[in-house]
Design an enzyme around this catalytic site. Structure first.
Site, PDB file in Angstrom:
ATOM      1  CE  LYS A 177      -6.956   1.293   3.996  1.00 38.21           C
ATOM      2  NZ  LYS A 177      -5.761   2.049   4.441  1.00 38.21           N
ATOM      3  CB  CYS A 212      -3.807  -1.226   5.214  1.00 38.71           C
ATOM      4  SG  CYS A 212      -2.813  -0.680   6.627  1.00 38.71           S
ATOM      5  CD  GLU A 233      -2.553   1.238   2.692  1.00 36.78           C
ATOM      6  OE1 GLU A 233      -2.029   0.713   3.697  1.00 36.78           O
ATOM      7  OE2 GLU A 233      -3.648   1.824   2.731  1.00 36.78           O
TER       8      GLU A 233
END
Ligand SMILES: *[C@@H]1O[C@H](CO)[C@@H](O)[C@H](O)[C@H]1NC(C)=O
Ligand SMILES: *[C@@H]1O[C@H](CO)[C@@H](O)[C@H](O)[C@H]1NC(C)=O
Ligand SMILES: *[C@@H]1O[C@H](CO)[C@@H](O)[C@H](O)[C@H]1NC(C)=O
Ligand SMILES: *[C@@H]1O[C@H](CO)[C@@H](O)[C@H](O)[C@H]1NC(C)=O
Ligand SMILES: *[C@@H]1O[C@H](CO)[C@@H](O)[C@H](O)[C@H]1NC(C)=O
Ligand SMILES: *[C@@H]1O[C@H](CO)[C@@H](O)[C@H](O)[C@H]1NC(C)=O
Length: 526
Positions: free
Chosen positions: A186, A219, A83
Protein backbone atom coordinates in the site's frame (compact mmCIF):
# COMPACT_ATOMS: atom_id res chain seq x y z
CA UNK A 1 -26.77 -13.41 -17.15
CA UNK A 2 -25.83 -10.52 -14.86
CA UNK A 3 -29.28 -10.38 -13.43
CA UNK A 4 -29.73 -14.04 -12.72
CA UNK A 5 -26.44 -14.46 -10.92
CA UNK A 6 -26.73 -11.29 -8.92
CA UNK A 7 -30.37 -11.63 -7.95
CA UNK A 8 -29.81 -15.11 -6.72
CA UNK A 9 -27.54 -13.80 -4.00
CA UNK A 10 -30.15 -11.19 -3.24
CA UNK A 11 -28.56 -7.75 -3.59
CA UNK A 12 -29.15 -4.59 -5.44
CA UNK A 13 -28.26 -4.80 -9.07
CA UNK A 14 -28.27 -1.82 -11.35
CA UNK A 15 -27.92 -2.49 -15.01
CA UNK A 16 -28.22 0.06 -17.75
CA UNK A 17 -29.07 -0.85 -21.31
CA UNK A 18 -25.46 -0.60 -22.42
CA UNK A 19 -24.41 -3.37 -20.07
CA UNK A 20 -26.47 -5.97 -21.80
CA UNK A 21 -24.69 -5.54 -25.09
CA UNK A 22 -21.25 -5.55 -23.50
CA UNK A 23 -20.86 -9.20 -22.66
CA UNK A 24 -20.76 -11.55 -25.58
CA UNK A 25 -20.85 -15.23 -24.54
CA UNK A 26 -17.47 -16.23 -23.14
CA UNK A 27 -16.36 -12.70 -22.40
CA UNK A 28 -17.62 -12.59 -18.85
CA UNK A 29 -16.54 -14.06 -15.54
CA UNK A 30 -17.90 -14.49 -12.03
CA UNK A 31 -16.39 -12.23 -9.37
CA UNK A 32 -16.94 -12.34 -5.61
CA UNK A 33 -16.12 -9.97 -2.76
CA UNK A 34 -16.59 -10.66 0.91
CA UNK A 35 -17.47 -7.98 3.45
CA UNK A 36 -15.87 -9.37 6.59
CA UNK A 37 -17.02 -8.82 10.16
CA UNK A 38 -13.61 -9.62 11.58
CA UNK A 39 -12.65 -11.18 14.87
CA UNK A 40 -10.49 -8.50 16.51
CA UNK A 41 -7.54 -8.74 18.78
CA UNK A 42 -8.94 -6.83 21.79
CA UNK A 43 -5.54 -5.40 22.72
CA UNK A 44 -3.71 -4.53 19.51
CA UNK A 45 -1.15 -2.41 21.36
CA UNK A 46 0.10 -5.46 23.27
CA UNK A 47 2.61 -7.60 21.33
CA UNK A 48 1.68 -11.27 20.86
CA UNK A 49 3.99 -14.21 20.42
CA UNK A 50 3.89 -15.80 16.97
CA UNK A 51 1.74 -18.77 18.13
CA UNK A 52 -0.70 -16.40 19.87
CA UNK A 53 -0.92 -14.20 16.77
CA UNK A 54 -1.55 -17.26 14.60
CA UNK A 55 -4.28 -18.48 16.95
CA UNK A 56 -6.00 -15.12 16.50
CA UNK A 57 -5.57 -15.02 12.70
CA UNK A 58 -6.90 -18.57 12.45
CA UNK A 59 -10.33 -17.37 13.61
CA UNK A 60 -10.53 -15.06 10.62
CA UNK A 61 -9.00 -17.65 8.28
CA UNK A 62 -11.77 -20.07 9.24
CA UNK A 63 -14.34 -17.53 8.10
CA UNK A 64 -12.36 -17.00 4.87
CA UNK A 65 -12.38 -20.75 4.34
CA UNK A 66 -16.18 -20.97 4.71
CA UNK A 67 -16.72 -18.03 2.39
CA UNK A 68 -14.31 -19.42 -0.20
CA UNK A 69 -16.37 -22.57 -0.29
CA UNK A 70 -19.63 -20.61 -0.64
CA UNK A 71 -18.17 -18.42 -3.38
CA UNK A 72 -16.84 -21.45 -5.27
CA UNK A 73 -20.27 -23.11 -5.09
CA UNK A 74 -21.70 -20.02 -6.82
CA UNK A 75 -19.14 -20.27 -9.58
CA UNK A 76 -16.76 -17.51 -8.45
CA UNK A 77 -13.49 -17.42 -10.36
CA UNK A 78 -11.97 -14.69 -8.21
CA UNK A 79 -12.67 -13.81 -4.58
CA UNK A 80 -11.50 -10.66 -2.76
CA UNK A 81 -11.14 -10.24 1.01
CA UNK A 82 -10.77 -6.83 2.73
CA UNK A 83 -7.85 -4.81 4.04
CA UNK A 84 -6.74 -5.73 7.58
CA UNK A 85 -9.19 -8.64 7.46
CA UNK A 86 -6.85 -11.14 9.12
CA UNK A 87 -5.10 -9.23 11.90
CA UNK A 88 -7.27 -6.11 12.37
CA UNK A 89 -5.93 -2.62 12.99
CA UNK A 90 -4.60 -0.15 15.52
CA UNK A 91 -1.29 -1.93 16.05
CA UNK A 92 1.98 -0.15 16.72
CA UNK A 93 5.09 -0.87 14.69
CA UNK A 94 6.26 -3.34 17.33
CA UNK A 95 2.96 -4.79 18.54
CA UNK A 96 2.13 -6.19 15.08
CA UNK A 97 5.34 -8.24 14.98
CA UNK A 98 3.72 -11.63 15.68
CA UNK A 99 1.51 -11.24 12.60
CA UNK A 100 4.30 -10.41 10.12
CA UNK A 101 5.45 -12.83 7.43
CA UNK A 102 8.20 -12.19 4.90
CA UNK A 103 6.34 -12.48 1.60
CA UNK A 104 8.64 -13.54 -1.27
CA UNK A 105 8.46 -11.38 -4.39
CA UNK A 106 6.45 -13.30 -7.01
CA UNK A 107 8.31 -11.36 -9.72
CA UNK A 108 11.52 -13.00 -8.48
CA UNK A 109 10.40 -16.55 -7.79
CA UNK A 110 7.57 -18.95 -8.47
CA UNK A 111 6.29 -20.35 -5.23
CA UNK A 112 3.24 -22.34 -4.30
CA UNK A 113 3.03 -22.10 -0.50
CA UNK A 114 0.45 -24.89 -0.34
CA UNK A 115 2.48 -27.50 -2.19
CA UNK A 116 5.94 -26.30 -1.02
CA UNK A 117 5.35 -25.15 2.56
CA UNK A 118 8.96 -25.86 3.59
CA UNK A 119 10.57 -23.40 1.19
CA UNK A 120 10.08 -20.35 3.43
CA UNK A 121 9.89 -20.30 7.23
CA UNK A 122 7.28 -18.38 9.13
CA UNK A 123 4.70 -18.38 6.33
CA UNK A 124 1.71 -20.13 7.91
CA UNK A 125 -0.76 -17.46 6.78
CA UNK A 126 0.49 -17.57 3.18
CA UNK A 127 0.22 -21.36 3.22
CA UNK A 128 -3.30 -21.30 4.53
CA UNK A 129 -4.46 -18.77 1.90
CA UNK A 130 -2.67 -20.63 -0.90
CA UNK A 131 -4.35 -23.91 0.03
CA UNK A 132 -7.73 -22.17 0.09
CA UNK A 133 -7.25 -20.88 -3.46
CA UNK A 134 -6.17 -24.36 -4.52
CA UNK A 135 -8.92 -26.26 -2.71
CA UNK A 136 -11.71 -24.09 -4.09
CA UNK A 137 -10.04 -23.58 -7.46
CA UNK A 138 -10.33 -19.80 -7.54
CA UNK A 139 -8.08 -16.75 -7.62
CA UNK A 140 -7.94 -15.43 -4.09
CA UNK A 141 -6.92 -11.93 -2.98
CA UNK A 142 -6.22 -11.21 0.68
CA UNK A 143 -4.50 -8.49 2.67
CA UNK A 144 -1.84 -9.14 5.31
CA UNK A 145 1.28 -7.70 6.92
CA UNK A 146 4.66 -8.12 5.19
CA UNK A 147 8.13 -7.73 6.72
CA UNK A 148 10.97 -7.01 4.28
CA UNK A 149 14.55 -6.60 5.48
CA UNK A 150 16.34 -3.61 3.99
CA UNK A 151 19.95 -2.44 3.92
CA UNK A 152 20.70 -0.34 6.99
CA UNK A 153 22.55 2.84 6.32
CA UNK A 154 23.65 5.79 8.42
CA UNK A 155 22.80 8.14 5.56
CA UNK A 156 19.78 10.23 6.53
CA UNK A 157 18.51 9.91 2.96
CA UNK A 158 18.32 6.11 3.22
CA UNK A 159 14.73 4.95 2.91
CA UNK A 160 15.35 1.95 5.17
CA UNK A 161 13.80 2.41 8.65
CA UNK A 162 16.28 2.47 11.55
CA UNK A 163 15.31 -1.05 12.67
CA UNK A 164 16.53 -2.51 9.37
CA UNK A 165 13.25 -3.61 7.86
CA UNK A 166 10.09 -2.36 6.26
CA UNK A 167 6.61 -3.34 7.33
CA UNK A 168 4.03 -3.13 4.58
CA UNK A 169 0.25 -3.26 4.38
CA UNK A 170 0.09 -5.84 1.59
CA UNK A 171 -2.27 -7.47 -0.89
CA UNK A 172 -1.39 -11.01 -1.92
CA UNK A 173 -2.92 -12.85 -4.88
CA UNK A 174 -2.98 -16.62 -5.32
CA UNK A 175 -3.71 -18.40 -8.57
CA UNK A 176 -6.36 -21.12 -8.55
CA UNK A 177 -3.62 -23.77 -8.09
CA UNK A 178 -2.25 -21.91 -5.06
CA UNK A 179 0.77 -20.20 -6.62
CA UNK A 180 1.52 -16.73 -5.24
CA UNK A 181 1.25 -14.50 -8.32
CA UNK A 182 1.17 -10.91 -7.02
CA UNK A 183 2.20 -8.83 -4.03
CA UNK A 184 1.27 -5.16 -3.68
CA UNK A 185 2.42 -2.80 -0.89
CA UNK A 186 0.00 0.00 0.00
CA UNK A 187 1.25 3.43 -1.01
CA UNK A 188 -1.16 5.82 0.73
CA UNK A 189 -1.34 4.92 4.40
CA UNK A 190 -4.10 6.31 6.60
CA UNK A 191 -2.93 6.64 10.23
CA UNK A 192 -1.25 3.24 10.26
CA UNK A 193 1.58 3.31 12.79
CA UNK A 194 2.45 -0.31 12.11
CA UNK A 195 3.31 0.23 8.44
CA UNK A 196 5.71 1.98 6.06
CA UNK A 197 4.99 3.25 2.58
CA UNK A 198 7.17 1.55 -0.03
CA UNK A 199 10.14 3.64 -1.19
CA UNK A 200 8.67 3.76 -4.71
CA UNK A 201 4.98 3.46 -5.64
CA UNK A 202 4.31 -0.08 -6.87
CA UNK A 203 2.26 -0.63 -10.02
CA UNK A 204 1.26 -4.27 -9.68
CA UNK A 205 -0.90 -6.32 -12.05
CA UNK A 206 -1.55 -9.99 -12.61
CA UNK A 207 -3.04 -12.05 -15.41
CA UNK A 208 -5.96 -14.44 -15.33
CA UNK A 209 -7.09 -16.90 -18.00
CA UNK A 210 -10.76 -15.87 -17.62
CA UNK A 211 -10.52 -12.06 -17.69
CA UNK A 212 -7.00 -10.92 -18.59
CA UNK A 213 -5.28 -8.29 -16.49
CA UNK A 214 -6.20 -7.03 -13.00
CA UNK A 215 -4.49 -4.24 -11.03
CA UNK A 216 -4.16 -3.88 -7.26
CA UNK A 217 -4.80 -1.02 -4.84
CA UNK A 218 -5.77 -0.65 -1.17
CA UNK A 219 -8.26 1.65 0.59
CA UNK A 220 -6.99 5.27 0.67
CA UNK A 221 -4.99 4.64 -2.54
CA UNK A 222 -8.24 5.13 -4.45
CA UNK A 223 -8.06 8.91 -3.91
CA UNK A 224 -4.54 9.33 -5.31
CA UNK A 225 -2.69 9.25 -8.59
CA UNK A 226 -0.22 6.57 -7.47
CA UNK A 227 -0.86 3.75 -8.04
CA UNK A 228 -4.50 4.02 -9.01
CA UNK A 229 -4.58 6.45 -11.90
CA UNK A 230 -1.26 5.20 -13.21
CA UNK A 231 -2.74 1.69 -13.43
CA UNK A 232 -5.71 3.02 -15.38
CA UNK A 233 -3.50 5.15 -17.64
CA UNK A 234 -1.51 2.04 -18.46
CA UNK A 235 -4.71 0.43 -19.72
CA UNK A 236 -5.61 -1.70 -16.69
CA UNK A 237 -9.42 -1.69 -16.55
CA UNK A 238 -10.13 -4.24 -13.81
CA UNK A 239 -9.08 -3.22 -10.33
CA UNK A 240 -9.06 -5.15 -7.08
CA UNK A 241 -9.73 -3.08 -4.01
CA UNK A 242 -9.49 -4.44 -0.46
CA UNK A 243 -10.41 -1.65 1.94
CA UNK A 244 -11.14 -0.78 5.57
CA UNK A 245 -13.08 2.37 4.81
CA UNK A 246 -14.66 4.57 7.45
CA UNK A 247 -17.76 6.04 5.88
CA UNK A 248 -18.13 9.77 5.64
CA UNK A 249 -21.30 11.25 4.25
CA UNK A 250 -22.29 13.20 2.29
CA UNK A 251 -19.45 12.72 -0.24
CA UNK A 252 -17.23 9.81 0.76
CA UNK A 253 -19.44 6.95 1.76
CA UNK A 254 -17.74 3.67 0.79
CA UNK A 255 -20.08 2.50 -1.94
CA UNK A 256 -20.59 6.04 -3.20
CA UNK A 257 -16.92 6.49 -4.04
CA UNK A 258 -16.55 2.91 -5.24
CA UNK A 259 -19.27 3.54 -7.81
CA UNK A 260 -17.86 6.99 -8.60
CA UNK A 261 -14.42 5.63 -9.36
CA UNK A 262 -15.74 2.83 -11.53
CA UNK A 263 -17.89 5.23 -13.56
CA UNK A 264 -15.34 8.05 -13.72
CA UNK A 265 -12.42 5.86 -14.75
CA UNK A 266 -14.59 3.52 -16.85
CA UNK A 267 -13.26 0.46 -15.05
CA UNK A 268 -14.42 -2.56 -13.10
CA UNK A 269 -13.79 -2.35 -9.35
CA UNK A 270 -14.00 -5.34 -7.02
CA UNK A 271 -14.32 -3.69 -3.62
CA UNK A 272 -14.25 -5.58 -0.34
CA UNK A 273 -14.68 -3.64 2.92
CA UNK A 274 -14.64 -4.66 6.56
CA UNK A 275 -17.81 -4.62 8.58
CA UNK A 276 -17.24 -2.83 11.87
CA UNK A 277 -20.05 -0.67 13.22
CA UNK A 278 -18.06 1.27 15.82
CA UNK A 279 -15.67 2.49 13.13
CA UNK A 280 -18.53 2.96 10.60
CA UNK A 281 -17.05 0.43 8.21
CA UNK A 282 -19.42 -1.24 5.74
CA UNK A 283 -20.03 -1.05 2.01
CA UNK A 284 -18.64 -3.41 -0.61
CA UNK A 285 -19.46 -4.11 -4.21
CA UNK A 286 -18.77 -5.35 -7.69
CA UNK A 287 -18.88 -2.37 -10.03
CA UNK A 288 -18.58 -2.13 -13.78
CA UNK A 289 -19.22 0.98 -15.90
CA UNK A 290 -22.66 -0.52 -16.57
CA UNK A 291 -23.78 -2.15 -13.35
CA UNK A 292 -23.29 -2.30 -9.63
CA UNK A 293 -23.90 -5.15 -7.21
CA UNK A 294 -23.38 -3.80 -3.72
CA UNK A 295 -24.08 -4.17 -0.05
CA UNK A 296 -24.17 -1.44 2.61
CA UNK A 297 -25.48 -2.13 6.09
CA UNK A 298 -27.83 0.34 7.75
CA UNK A 299 -28.11 1.36 11.37
CA UNK A 300 -29.46 -1.49 13.45
CA UNK A 301 -28.66 -4.27 10.98
CA UNK A 302 -26.96 -7.26 12.61
CA UNK A 303 -23.19 -6.84 12.48
CA UNK A 304 -22.25 -9.66 10.12
CA UNK A 305 -20.32 -10.45 6.97
CA UNK A 306 -21.76 -10.55 3.46
CA UNK A 307 -20.71 -12.38 0.33
CA UNK A 308 -21.48 -10.78 -3.03
CA UNK A 309 -21.20 -12.70 -6.28
CA UNK A 310 -21.86 -11.33 -9.77
CA UNK A 311 -21.15 -12.22 -13.34
CA UNK A 312 -19.49 -9.26 -15.04
CA UNK A 313 -18.14 -8.55 -18.52
CA UNK A 314 -14.44 -8.71 -19.25
CA UNK A 315 -13.31 -5.16 -20.06
CA UNK A 316 -10.84 -5.03 -22.89
CA UNK A 317 -8.06 -2.47 -22.72
CA UNK A 318 -9.23 0.84 -24.11
CA UNK A 319 -7.65 1.84 -27.37
CA UNK A 320 -8.17 -1.65 -28.76
CA UNK A 321 -11.60 -0.90 -30.21
CA UNK A 322 -12.27 1.23 -33.27
CA UNK A 323 -14.55 3.89 -31.79
CA UNK A 324 -12.73 4.75 -28.60
CA UNK A 325 -11.77 8.27 -27.64
CA UNK A 326 -8.54 9.24 -25.90
CA UNK A 327 -10.43 10.44 -22.85
CA UNK A 328 -10.22 7.99 -20.01
CA UNK A 329 -12.72 9.75 -17.74
CA UNK A 330 -16.47 9.64 -17.97
CA UNK A 331 -18.76 7.09 -19.45
CA UNK A 332 -20.94 7.75 -22.38
CA UNK A 333 -24.03 5.65 -22.43
CA UNK A 334 -24.66 5.32 -26.14
CA UNK A 335 -28.18 4.05 -25.68
CA UNK A 336 -29.53 7.23 -24.17
CA UNK A 337 -27.21 10.06 -25.09
CA UNK A 338 -28.56 12.00 -28.02
CA UNK A 339 -32.24 11.42 -27.35
CA UNK A 340 -31.90 12.44 -23.73
CA UNK A 341 -30.24 15.72 -24.55
CA UNK A 342 -33.06 16.70 -26.84
CA UNK A 343 -35.89 15.64 -24.54
CA UNK A 344 -34.74 17.56 -21.56
CA UNK A 345 -34.37 20.77 -23.51
CA UNK A 346 -31.36 21.24 -21.34
CA UNK A 347 -28.83 23.72 -22.39
CA UNK A 348 -26.65 25.84 -20.27
CA UNK A 349 -25.22 28.47 -22.51
CA UNK A 350 -26.10 31.99 -21.43
CA UNK A 351 -28.36 32.24 -24.45
CA UNK A 352 -30.59 29.57 -22.93
CA UNK A 353 -31.55 31.94 -20.15
CA UNK A 354 -33.05 34.15 -22.81
CA UNK A 355 -36.00 36.00 -21.31
CA UNK A 356 -38.09 35.34 -24.40
CA UNK A 357 -38.92 31.98 -22.81
CA UNK A 358 -41.09 32.92 -19.86
CA UNK A 359 -41.13 29.51 -18.17
CA UNK A 360 -37.35 29.35 -18.28
CA UNK A 361 -36.84 32.77 -16.79
CA UNK A 362 -39.16 32.22 -13.89
CA UNK A 363 -37.29 29.06 -12.97
CA UNK A 364 -33.89 30.73 -12.67
CA UNK A 365 -33.00 31.82 -9.16
CA UNK A 366 -30.53 34.63 -8.70
CA UNK A 367 -27.22 32.88 -8.43
CA UNK A 368 -25.82 35.63 -6.24
CA UNK A 369 -27.62 34.43 -3.10
CA UNK A 370 -24.96 32.05 -1.93
CA UNK A 371 -23.71 31.06 1.49
CA UNK A 372 -20.67 29.27 2.82
CA UNK A 373 -20.89 26.07 4.78
CA UNK A 374 -18.34 23.43 5.58
CA UNK A 375 -18.80 20.00 4.04
CA UNK A 376 -16.33 17.25 4.94
CA UNK A 377 -14.10 20.00 6.41
CA UNK A 378 -14.00 21.92 3.12
CA UNK A 379 -15.53 25.41 2.74
CA UNK A 380 -18.17 24.94 0.05
CA UNK A 381 -20.15 27.73 -1.53
CA UNK A 382 -23.82 26.75 -1.64
CA UNK A 383 -27.08 27.91 -3.11
CA UNK A 384 -30.42 26.59 -1.87
CA UNK A 385 -33.04 24.86 -3.96
CA UNK A 386 -36.06 26.77 -2.75
CA UNK A 387 -38.60 25.81 -5.42
CA UNK A 388 -39.90 22.49 -6.61
CA UNK A 389 -38.14 22.95 -9.92
CA UNK A 390 -35.66 25.32 -11.46
CA UNK A 391 -32.15 26.02 -12.56
CA UNK A 392 -29.26 27.12 -10.39
CA UNK A 393 -25.61 27.97 -10.74
CA UNK A 394 -22.94 28.23 -8.11
CA UNK A 395 -19.26 28.92 -8.62
CA UNK A 396 -16.14 28.83 -6.52
CA UNK A 397 -12.89 29.96 -8.06
CA UNK A 398 -12.63 28.57 -11.57
CA UNK A 399 -15.28 25.88 -10.96
CA UNK A 400 -18.91 26.50 -11.87
CA UNK A 401 -21.66 24.02 -11.14
CA UNK A 402 -25.02 24.04 -12.82
CA UNK A 403 -28.20 22.27 -11.82
CA UNK A 404 -31.59 21.80 -13.44
CA UNK A 405 -34.05 19.99 -11.23
CA UNK A 406 -37.62 18.96 -10.76
CA UNK A 407 -38.78 17.43 -7.50
CA UNK A 408 -41.49 14.84 -7.60
CA UNK A 409 -43.99 15.26 -4.77
CA UNK A 410 -42.75 14.16 -1.38
CA UNK A 411 -44.55 11.46 0.46
CA UNK A 412 -46.32 12.62 3.59
CA UNK A 413 -45.51 16.23 2.87
CA UNK A 414 -42.16 15.99 4.67
CA UNK A 415 -40.18 19.12 4.11
CA UNK A 416 -36.60 18.55 3.06
CA UNK A 417 -34.01 21.16 2.19
CA UNK A 418 -31.48 20.71 -0.62
CA UNK A 419 -28.50 22.76 -1.73
CA UNK A 420 -26.09 22.85 -4.63
CA UNK A 421 -22.48 23.26 -3.55
CA UNK A 422 -19.15 23.98 -5.23
CA UNK A 423 -15.64 23.60 -3.85
CA UNK A 424 -12.35 24.21 -5.61
CA UNK A 425 -9.37 23.91 -3.34
CA UNK A 426 -7.19 21.54 -1.37
CA UNK A 427 -8.66 19.29 1.28
CA UNK A 428 -6.23 19.26 4.21
CA UNK A 429 -7.86 17.35 7.08
CA UNK A 430 -6.80 13.69 7.49
CA UNK A 431 -5.04 13.72 4.14
CA UNK A 432 -4.15 16.33 1.57
CA UNK A 433 -5.75 16.25 -1.85
CA UNK A 434 -6.79 18.92 -4.35
CA UNK A 435 -10.43 18.90 -5.41
CA UNK A 436 -13.07 20.42 -7.62
CA UNK A 437 -16.47 19.20 -6.49
CA UNK A 438 -20.04 19.89 -7.59
CA UNK A 439 -22.54 18.34 -5.20
CA UNK A 440 -26.30 18.38 -4.79
CA UNK A 441 -26.97 17.41 -1.18
CA UNK A 442 -29.88 17.02 1.15
CA UNK A 443 -29.25 19.33 4.11
CA UNK A 444 -29.46 17.68 7.54
CA UNK A 445 -32.10 20.14 8.76
CA UNK A 446 -34.14 23.05 7.51
CA UNK A 447 -31.48 25.70 8.18
CA UNK A 448 -28.95 26.52 5.51
CA UNK A 449 -26.21 26.05 8.10
CA UNK A 450 -27.09 22.33 8.13
CA UNK A 451 -26.18 21.92 4.45
CA UNK A 452 -23.10 19.75 4.12
CA UNK A 453 -23.73 17.81 7.31
CA UNK A 454 -24.25 14.08 7.36
CA UNK A 455 -27.67 12.74 6.51
CA UNK A 456 -28.55 9.16 5.61
CA UNK A 457 -32.19 9.29 4.63
CA UNK A 458 -34.37 11.32 2.29
CA UNK A 459 -37.83 11.09 0.79
CA UNK A 460 -37.54 13.69 -1.96
CA UNK A 461 -37.07 12.26 -5.42
CA UNK A 462 -35.67 14.52 -8.07
CA UNK A 463 -35.13 14.48 -11.80
CA UNK A 464 -31.95 16.43 -12.38
CA UNK A 465 -29.10 17.43 -14.58
CA UNK A 466 -25.90 18.26 -12.72
CA UNK A 467 -23.01 19.76 -14.60
CA UNK A 468 -19.63 21.28 -13.89
CA UNK A 469 -16.78 22.83 -15.79
CA UNK A 470 -13.72 21.10 -14.38
CA UNK A 471 -10.02 21.79 -14.63
CA UNK A 472 -9.34 18.05 -14.68
CA UNK A 473 -10.48 15.07 -16.70
CA UNK A 474 -10.54 12.98 -13.51
CA UNK A 475 -14.13 13.49 -12.41
CA UNK A 476 -15.94 10.77 -10.45
CA UNK A 477 -19.76 10.78 -10.58
CA UNK A 478 -22.17 9.17 -8.12
CA UNK A 479 -25.80 9.15 -7.00
CA UNK A 480 -26.58 8.07 -3.47
CA UNK A 481 -30.18 7.54 -2.43
CA UNK A 482 -31.80 7.06 0.96
CA UNK A 483 -30.39 4.43 3.31
CA UNK A 484 -27.21 3.87 1.30
CA UNK A 485 -28.60 2.75 -2.01
CA UNK A 486 -26.79 3.65 -5.23
CA UNK A 487 -28.56 4.63 -8.41
CA UNK A 488 -26.89 4.24 -11.77
CA UNK A 489 -26.85 7.64 -13.55
CA UNK A 490 -29.11 7.56 -16.59
CA UNK A 491 -26.63 9.55 -18.64
CA UNK A 492 -23.05 10.75 -18.26
CA UNK A 493 -21.12 12.81 -20.69
CA UNK A 494 -17.82 14.59 -20.83
CA UNK A 495 -16.53 17.07 -23.34
CA UNK A 496 -12.92 17.78 -24.25
CA UNK A 497 -13.04 21.20 -22.56
CA UNK A 498 -13.71 19.68 -19.13
CA UNK A 499 -17.49 19.90 -18.91
CA UNK A 500 -19.05 16.88 -17.24
CA UNK A 501 -22.80 16.30 -17.26
CA UNK A 502 -24.77 13.78 -15.23
CA UNK A 503 -28.45 13.37 -15.84
CA UNK A 504 -30.89 11.23 -13.91
CA UNK A 505 -34.62 10.76 -13.46
CA UNK A 506 -37.22 8.38 -12.05
CA UNK A 507 -35.37 7.76 -8.82
CA UNK A 508 -36.38 4.72 -6.82
CA UNK A 509 -35.38 6.31 -3.49
CA UNK A 510 -35.07 9.79 -2.00
CA UNK A 511 -31.95 11.71 -3.00
CA UNK A 512 -29.16 12.05 -0.44
CA UNK A 513 -26.27 13.18 -2.68
CA UNK A 514 -25.57 13.58 -6.37
CA UNK A 515 -21.93 14.37 -6.87
CA UNK A 516 -19.28 15.10 -9.48
CA UNK A 517 -16.04 14.66 -7.56
CA UNK A 518 -13.09 16.07 -9.50
CA UNK A 519 -9.54 15.30 -8.47
CA UNK A 520 -6.78 17.78 -9.33
CA UNK A 521 -3.92 15.32 -8.87
CA UNK A 522 -1.46 17.77 -10.40
CA UNK A 523 -1.99 20.21 -7.50
CA UNK A 524 -1.63 17.73 -4.61
CA UNK A 525 1.90 18.74 -3.74
CA UNK A 526 1.47 22.50 -4.08
C1 LIG B 1 -6.58 2.50 19.08
O1 LIG B 1 -5.65 2.49 20.15
C2 LIG B 1 -5.68 3.65 20.95
C3 LIG B 1 -4.57 3.54 21.97
O2 LIG B 1 -4.59 2.31 22.63
C4 LIG B 1 -7.06 3.79 21.59
O3 LIG B 1 -7.12 4.95 22.36
C5 LIG B 1 -8.11 3.83 20.49
O4 LIG B 1 -9.39 3.85 21.04
C6 LIG B 1 -7.98 2.64 19.57
N1 LIG B 1 -8.87 2.79 18.47
C7 LIG B 1 -9.58 1.79 17.99
C8 LIG B 1 -10.41 2.10 16.83
O5 LIG B 1 -9.55 0.68 18.45
C1 LIG C 1 13.89 -22.44 8.99
O1 LIG C 1 14.14 -22.39 10.36
C2 LIG C 1 14.93 -23.47 10.84
C3 LIG C 1 14.97 -23.38 12.36
O2 LIG C 1 15.20 -22.05 12.78
C4 LIG C 1 16.31 -23.37 10.20
O3 LIG C 1 17.11 -24.44 10.63
C5 LIG C 1 16.13 -23.46 8.69
O4 LIG C 1 17.39 -23.28 8.07
C6 LIG C 1 15.19 -22.40 8.20
N1 LIG C 1 14.89 -22.65 6.82
C7 LIG C 1 14.88 -21.68 5.90
C8 LIG C 1 14.55 -22.10 4.51
O5 LIG C 1 15.12 -20.51 6.16
C1 LIG D 1 -15.81 2.96 -21.55
O1 LIG D 1 -15.70 1.58 -21.78
C2 LIG D 1 -16.59 1.08 -22.75
C3 LIG D 1 -16.52 -0.42 -22.76
O2 LIG D 1 -15.23 -0.92 -22.60
C4 LIG D 1 -16.22 1.70 -24.08
O3 LIG D 1 -17.10 1.23 -25.09
C5 LIG D 1 -16.37 3.22 -23.96
O4 LIG D 1 -15.96 3.84 -25.15
C6 LIG D 1 -15.54 3.75 -22.82
N1 LIG D 1 -15.88 5.13 -22.61
C7 LIG D 1 -14.98 6.10 -22.58
C8 LIG D 1 -15.47 7.47 -22.35
O5 LIG D 1 -13.79 5.88 -22.78
C1 LIG E 1 -17.49 32.61 1.33
O1 LIG E 1 -16.11 32.31 1.41
C2 LIG E 1 -15.32 33.00 0.48
C3 LIG E 1 -13.89 32.55 0.64
O2 LIG E 1 -13.85 31.18 0.72
C4 LIG E 1 -15.46 34.52 0.69
O3 LIG E 1 -14.73 35.19 -0.30
C5 LIG E 1 -16.93 34.90 0.61
O4 LIG E 1 -17.08 36.26 0.93
C6 LIG E 1 -17.76 34.07 1.56
N1 LIG E 1 -19.16 34.36 1.33
C7 LIG E 1 -20.03 34.54 2.31
C8 LIG E 1 -21.45 34.79 1.91
O5 LIG E 1 -19.71 34.50 3.49
C1 LIG F 1 -35.82 31.66 -3.38
O1 LIG F 1 -34.64 32.32 -3.05
C2 LIG F 1 -34.51 33.57 -3.69
C3 LIG F 1 -33.15 34.09 -3.35
O2 LIG F 1 -32.91 33.99 -1.98
C4 LIG F 1 -35.61 34.50 -3.23
O3 LIG F 1 -35.50 35.73 -3.89
C5 LIG F 1 -36.96 33.87 -3.55
O4 LIG F 1 -37.99 34.62 -3.01
C6 LIG F 1 -37.02 32.47 -2.96
N1 LIG F 1 -38.24 31.83 -3.44
C7 LIG F 1 -39.03 31.13 -2.64
C8 LIG F 1 -40.20 30.48 -3.27
O5 LIG F 1 -38.81 31.00 -1.45
C1 LIG G 1 -39.52 8.07 -16.31
O1 LIG G 1 -40.86 7.77 -16.00
C2 LIG G 1 -41.78 8.34 -16.91
C3 LIG G 1 -43.18 8.11 -16.37
O2 LIG G 1 -43.32 6.76 -15.98
C4 LIG G 1 -41.57 7.72 -18.29
O3 LIG G 1 -42.44 8.28 -19.22
C5 LIG G 1 -40.13 8.00 -18.73
O4 LIG G 1 -39.86 7.34 -19.94
C6 LIG G 1 -39.14 7.52 -17.68
N1 LIG G 1 -37.84 8.01 -18.07
C7 LIG G 1 -36.77 7.19 -18.13
C8 LIG G 1 -35.51 7.82 -18.60
O5 LIG G 1 -36.82 6.02 -17.82
Amino acid sequence: MHLSVALYVGFYVLTSAAGLTESAPGSSYVAAVYEHNLVLNPEPQVPLSRPEALRHVEKNLQIYEEQSERAARQGAQILVFPEDGLQGFNFSRSSISGYLETIPDPQQENWNPCTEPGRHNNTEILQRLSCMARRYNLYLVANMADLQPCPLSTSPSSPCPPDGHWQFNTNVVFRSDGQLVARYHKQNLYFEDAFDSPPQPEIITFETPFAGTFGLLICFDILFKEPTVTLVERGVRQLIYPTAWMNQLPLLDSIQFQQAFSLGANVTLLASNLRHDYLIMTGSGIYTPFSATFHHANRGDPEEGRLLVARVPVLDPLGAGPSVTQEEGAVRDESTSSAADTDSGCCHQDSCLDSSHPETTSAVSPSSVTFNSSMMYDPFTFVLLNKTEGKLDVCQGPLCCHLQYRQSQQQGGTQELYALGAFAGTHTVNGRYALQVCALVRCAGLESSSCGQEVEEAETKMDFLLEGTFGTRHVYPSILASRHVLEQPEHLEKTADGRVTMKHSNMTGGLVTACLYGRMYQLDNE
